[in-house]
Design a protein around this motif. Structure first.
Motif, PDB file in Angstrom:
ATOM      1  N   SER A   5       1.286   9.343   5.150  1.00  0.00           N
ATOM      2  CA  SER A   5       0.281   9.374   4.090  1.00  0.00           C
ATOM      3  C   SER A   5      -0.475   8.058   4.022  1.00  0.00           C
ATOM      4  O   SER A   5       0.055   7.000   4.351  1.00  0.00           O
ATOM      5  N   GLY A   6      -1.720   8.149   3.569  1.00  0.00           N
ATOM      6  CA  GLY A   6      -2.521   6.932   3.429  1.00  0.00           C
ATOM      7  C   GLY A   6      -1.941   5.987   2.406  1.00  0.00           C
ATOM      8  O   GLY A   6      -1.989   4.772   2.559  1.00  0.00           O
ATOM      9  N   GLY A   7      -1.326   6.556   1.318  1.00  0.00           N
ATOM     10  CA  GLY A   7      -0.713   5.703   0.305  1.00  0.00           C
ATOM     11  C   GLY A   7       0.424   4.881   0.866  1.00  0.00           C
ATOM     12  O   GLY A   7       0.592   3.700   0.535  1.00  0.00           O
ATOM     13  N   ALA A   8       1.232   5.521   1.733  1.00  0.00           N
ATOM     14  CA  ALA A   8       2.348   4.799   2.337  1.00  0.00           C
ATOM     15  C   ALA A   8       1.844   3.663   3.221  1.00  0.00           C
ATOM     16  O   ALA A   8       2.401   2.565   3.229  1.00  0.00           O
ATOM     17  N   ARG A   9       0.786   3.957   4.010  1.00  0.00           N
ATOM     18  CA  ARG A   9       0.239   2.899   4.880  1.00  0.00           C
ATOM     19  C   ARG A   9      -0.291   1.738   4.060  1.00  0.00           C
ATOM     20  O   ARG A   9      -0.099   0.573   4.402  1.00  0.00           O
ATOM     21  N   ARG A  10      -0.977   2.057   2.970  1.00  0.00           N
ATOM     22  CA  ARG A  10      -1.527   0.985   2.132  1.00  0.00           C
ATOM     23  C   ARG A  10      -0.400   0.167   1.489  1.00  0.00           C
ATOM     24  O   ARG A  10      -0.498  -1.057   1.374  1.00  0.00           O
ATOM     25  N   LEU A  11       0.658   0.845   1.052  1.00  0.00           N
ATOM     26  CA  LEU A  11       1.765   0.131   0.426  1.00  0.00           C
ATOM     27  C   LEU A  11       2.456  -0.779   1.434  1.00  0.00           C
ATOM     28  O   LEU A  11       2.784  -1.932   1.130  1.00  0.00           O
ATOM     29  N   ARG A  12       2.662  -0.272   2.657  1.00  0.00           N
ATOM     30  CA  ARG A  12       3.263  -1.114   3.688  1.00  0.00           C
ATOM     31  C   ARG A  12       2.372  -2.307   4.009  1.00  0.00           C
ATOM     32  O   ARG A  12       2.838  -3.424   4.201  1.00  0.00           O
ATOM     33  N   GLY A  13       1.085  -2.084   4.079  1.00  0.00           N
ATOM     34  CA  GLY A  13       0.155  -3.185   4.342  1.00  0.00           C
ATOM     35  C   GLY A  13       0.180  -4.220   3.237  1.00  0.00           C
ATOM     36  O   GLY A  13       0.147  -5.425   3.507  1.00  0.00           O
ATOM     37  N   ALA A  14       0.275  -3.751   1.970  1.00  0.00           N
ATOM     38  CA  ALA A  14       0.324  -4.691   0.848  1.00  0.00           C
ATOM     39  C   ALA A  14       1.578  -5.545   0.913  1.00  0.00           C
ATOM     40  O   ALA A  14       1.546  -6.753   0.623  1.00  0.00           O
ATOM     41  N   LEU A  15       2.683  -4.939   1.297  1.00  0.00           N
ATOM     42  CA  LEU A  15       3.925  -5.704   1.409  1.00  0.00           C
ATOM     43  C   LEU A  15       3.829  -6.759   2.507  1.00  0.00           C
ATOM     44  O   LEU A  15       4.342  -7.879   2.359  1.00  0.00           O
ATOM     45  N   VAL A  16       3.197  -6.419   3.613  1.00  0.00           N
ATOM     46  CA  VAL A  16       3.009  -7.403   4.683  1.00  0.00           C
ATOM     47  C   VAL A  16       2.127  -8.553   4.198  1.00  0.00           C
ATOM     48  O   VAL A  16       2.389  -9.730   4.494  1.00  0.00           O
ATOM     49  N   VAL A  17       1.080  -8.246   3.442  1.00  0.00           N
ATOM     50  CA  VAL A  17       0.208  -9.293   2.890  1.00  0.00           C
ATOM     51  C   VAL A  17       1.029 -10.247   2.018  1.00  0.00           C
ATOM     52  O   VAL A  17       0.887 -11.476   2.095  1.00  0.00           O
ATOM     53  N   VAL A  18       1.897  -9.671   1.185  1.00  0.00           N
ATOM     54  CA  VAL A  18       2.742 -10.506   0.321  1.00  0.00           C
ATOM     55  C   VAL A  18       3.664 -11.387   1.159  1.00  0.00           C
ATOM     56  O   VAL A  18       3.832 -12.590   0.877  1.00  0.00           O
TER      57      VAL A  18
END
Length: 897
Positions: free
Chosen positions: A489-502
């Protein structure tokens, strides 16, 4: 009556819970009996056994649901549900040992580091002082008003007596100062640290002797008939073999008899944290009638209804009155009031808080990594989640299960972290130069373990939210179809990306902090103290006087006092014997060692200077040295000469000064022959002639002296307490036994203590910065590793999810370079945003470390290095999955679709 029924029901449930296995067996047997009876009835009506069994079950209902409903009647439903969730979570984690191991290791590193550092926080900042009502204890220091950056100069005894007599905000007040004592009469003399204290010292702290008593007021008066001492528990055991009759006996201290009146409780070492004995304050030698003589400290206990602000206002009024009454000594003088906890732990706070912030960042990065793993794992569990939804599980029930799994995982990581902290903490404490007080014992006690448990639970709750936030509860058919295609899902990809940014942002902050500390250590090491520390051995001596003759005639009334007995060894004898030790090339005697922290200060006047007041009165630190001192430490002369042998007398007027004094009074002039005087210009002290000038020395501390006051060097004269500096041609530590033996040959009663190479003393000045840098570097490296692994994992997962897309691109003619560019572009977006946020956070960490930094004008260079390093590592982590994407077989990718 309902309450009684509720109580009976509660205890019945408790009993049922204890006997739950037996009750479950009874319930299952009863349900099976009823089901068999219904089946038998239908068989008697002529139905075949299989049909009779099906009809019986259909009429009886869902056996599992009935079992659950029955169980809820005699158990605690929420507890049972939690127990089932925990058992299921453990089974689920056991089925994925690789995932569990990686997640537990990441959490153990983060939680273990936090546990170890929090034990320091607990010991130094939270546990408090080991005294009664420590919040009411304050330290009083008489300082000059309106003078920024002035080193504390201590109190005068007349001022102290006036404060004590006139204040109404304190229960009591006590004077104290550190000193040293020599224990004799029991084999080789021992030098111990001690405190000279007023009679109220122990009562102000709220500590009583474990044996005997404390001091009485009459015992702290000049000319007392007897001298008394209180021993520490450690000294009583070590030097006196825990003699139960020690109280009331006499011991030799400094060649004089003292009556032992008490022994303090185990662990008590006074406000100096090093004391092994306590004598009355009169033994300190501070003049009781000289208001201008300052140097000791005072401790006071506030009344229960008093505040520091009220006490400060009252002491300010008293100081103003004393200023009017004694303008010569009290002009512009005030009293600084500081909580004892601040004085004890104030220097530790910045380093400990910086380390706590660093390990918190490490834990956040570890949590982000595990959250990414959980999200990726939940993508593969969509089929399971869909099936459980189809069978009637609600979203809340599923979220609870996912959060329970995360909490179980975090608790396992917490247990592993406690084990890791238990292994690391002894090494951390043993190698830490941070001056933790002896009573502050960092350990894994209940508060620390409670913190670890709370941190683990919080981590579990946060980690459980990550997969549950994007758990897709749509139609079963669509879930199974998407699962077969491996879509995400796009939401999962965005959440994973946000965690990497953090992760990247936090790693940047930690790397900047480590870079700043590394730069600080480099700057400190580069500081030139203007004297050599290599191949120099330093030590302290206590040279006693010859015993007084028992047959000496008493002094006649009015006659001058006879001279004191001579020392057992003169400076000439000591220098001659020390210079003859193999490996020693030059020897010097001095009153205080470089970097020893015990230099004494005096006010002085320069000839022709009339601009002197309480705020700008010049002050300098005094050292008495033999002529070879400057050669031993390789101190070059800017002008003039060193001392002549003929000048080694108490009435010598020769003085060597450091460059700051010359720059203040005679800039651009030849200072040789200029004169200064200790005290005010009108004082009867003789004028001193400058015969030499040395550079500005970092004599009292590295990287900078506590204050910019200059140094004055006078010719050395014989005295009891003295330091020794030896220039050696070999390793200084290797000749220590030879030096001790040589001094013992001169006289066995000379006490030797504090022997160590000057290079070790210099290293100790920077040890805290080095240690903090080492830990910050370790945490930064851990953060960099975790962030790299997290980024690599996310990019690898995204490549796997886009295998079909990359296969189609390659089938349509896309080149490997284009595929690599697509993957790197996605990684660059996440890394770039993380670097931007981390750069902003770098200024915050620089502010946190401000008190620990030295010679670092800005954070720009360190930030650029940290960003550059992380960018290179992050791009390397993205490049590996990108290259793997170019090896996707289009035929296989399309066939799987």
């Amino acid at each position: 009556m309902p309450r009684v029924n509720d109580a009976i029901g509660f205890w019945q449930r408790i009993t049922a819970f204890v006997r739950r296995r037996r009750i479950e067996r009874d319930v299952n047997e009863e349900l099976a009996f009823h089901l068999a009876m219904k089946q038998a009835e239908r068989e008697r009506d002529g139905q075949p056994p299989d049909a009779a069994r099906r009809d019986a079950r259909r009429q009886f209902g869902n056996v599992t649901a009935l079992t659950e409903e029955t169980r809820e009647m005699w158990t605690f439903p929420s507890f049972e549900s939690l127990r089932q969730d925990v058992k299921f979570a453990i089974r689920t984690l056991r089925k994925s040992p690789g995932f569990t191991l990686v997640a537990v290791v990441a959490l153990a590193i983060g939680i273990g580091a936090n546990t170890a550092i929090f034990s320091l926080v607990d010991a130094t900042l939270l546990r408090g002082l080991p005294y009664a009502d420590p919040d009411r204890l304050v330290v009083l220091i008489g300082n000059v008003q309106r003078s920024a950056g002035v080193e504390r100069r201590g109190n005068s005894y007349p001022d102290y007596l006036d404060w004590k007599a006139q204040t109404t905000r304190f229960e009591d007040m006590a004077a104290y100062t550190s000193t040293t004592l020599t224990i004799g009469g029991r084999g080789e003399p021992q030098r111990i640290n001690a405190e000279a204290v007023s009679a109220s010292y122990f009562s102000v702290l709220g500590v009583s002797p474990a044996r005997g008593r404390g001091f009485r007021t009459e015992e702290d008066q000049p000319g007392g008939a007897s001298q008394v001492v209180v021993l520490s528990d450690g000294l009583w055991q070590r030097a006196f073999g825990s003699d139960p009759s020690i109280v009331g006996s006499k011991i030799q201290l400094g060649g004089r008899p003292f009556d032992v009146i008490g022994v303090m409780p185990p662990g008590f070492s006074g406000l100096s944290d090093q004391s092994e004995a306590w004598v009355t304050f009169v033994y300190s030698g501070f003049p009781r009638d000289n208001r201008g003589a300052r140097g000791f400290q005072a401790i006071a206990r506030l009344k229960k209804d008093a505040t520091i602000a009220q006490a400060d206002a009252e002491l300010s009024a008293i100081s103003s009155a004393l200023e009017q009454q004694f303008p010569q000594t009290n002009d512009q003088r005030a009293v600084e009031i500081s909580p004892l906890s601040v004085e004890t732990f104030g220097q530790l706070r910045p380093a400990v808080l910086a380390l706590m912030a660093a390990v918190t960042f490490v834990l956040l990065i570890a949590c982000a990594n595990v959250a990414n793993l959980l999200i990726s794992r939940s993508e593969t569990r969509q089929r399971e989640i869909a099936l459980r939804t189809a069978l009637g599980a609600g979203r809340g029930r599923l979220m609870r299960q996912l959060i329970t799994e995360s909490c179980v995982l975090a608790l396992i990581g917490g247990l592993a972290g406690v084990a890791l902290a238990k292994l690391a903490l002894p090494t951390l404490i043993a190698n830490s130069p941070i001056g933790v007080p002896t009573f502050a014992d960092p350990r894994l006690n209940l508060p620390v373990l409670a913190f670890t448990l709370a941190a683990s639970i919080v981590c579990g709750l946060v980690l459980g939210l990550a997969p549950s936030m994007h758990a897709r509860l749509g139609g079963l058919g669509q879930i199974l179809k998407d699962s077969a295609r491996g879509s995400s899902s796009g939401g999962a990809r965005r959440l994973r990306g946000a965690l990497v940014v953090v992760e990247v942002a936090l790693a940047v902050v930690l790397l900047v902090g480590a870079a700043l500390m590394i730069r600080t250590v480099q700057n400190i090491v580069a500081v030139d103290p203007a004297f050599a520390t290599e191949n120099v051995l330093t030590l302290n001596l206590n040279v006693p006087r010859e015993p007084a003759s028992a047959s000496a005639a008493p002094t006649a009334p009015g006659a001058p006092a006879p001279p004191p007995p001579p020392f057992v060894a003169t400076s000439g004898v000591l220098l001659e014997r020390l210079a003859a030790v193999p490996g020693v090339t030059r020897a010097a005697l001095l009153t205080d060692l470089p970097l020893g922290g015990n230099s004494s200060a005096v006010f002085y006047s320069a000839e022709g200077d009339a601009t002197m007041s309480a705020e700008n009165r010049p002050r300098a630190y005094v050292h008495r040295v033999t002529p070879a001192f400057f050669d031993v430490l390789s101190i070059r002369l800017v002008a003039g000469r060193t001392f002549e042998p003929s000048e080694a007398s108490p009435d010598s007027t020769a003085v060597i000064v450091s460059a700051p004094l010359v720059r203040r009074f005679w800039p651009g002039q030849d200072p040789i022959g200029k004169r200064i005087k200790v005290g005010a210009p009108e004082s009867p002290n003789p004028w001193l002639t400058i015969v030499g000038v040395v550079p500005e020395l970092k004599y009292r501390g590295l990287p900078n002296n506590p204050t910019a006051d200059p140094d004055l060097f006078f010719p050395f004269t014989d005295r009891s307490a003295q330091g020794v500096a030896l220039r050696t041609a070999v390793d200084p530590a290797s000749i220590g036994p030879l030096v001790r033996s040589a001094i013992r040959e001169i006289n066995p009663n000379i006490v030797v203590f504090g022997m160590q190479p000057l290079e070790d003393l210099a290293a100790a000045q920077t040890a805290q910065s080095r240690f903090t840098t080492w830990l910050m570097g370790l945490f930064a490296a851990t953060a960099l590793m975790l962030a790299t692994i997290g980024l690599y994992g996310v990019m690898s997962y995204l490549v796997t999810q886009r295998r079909r897309e990359f296969g189609i691109r390659l089938a349509l003619g896309a080149s490997a370079r284009e595929i690599v560019a697509v993957v790197l572009r996605d990684g660059t977006k996440m890394v770039g945003l993380g670097l931007v946020l981390g750069t902003a956070g770098a200024f915050g960490v620089a502010r946190l470390l401000e008190t620990l930094l030295f010679g670092v004008p800005s954070v720009g260079e360190s930030t650029a290095l940290a960003v550059g390093l992380l960018a290179v590592v992050a791009m390397a982590a993205c490049l590996v999955p990108a290259l793997r994407a170019t090896r996707v077989d289009p035929v296989v990718a399309l066939r799987n679709d």
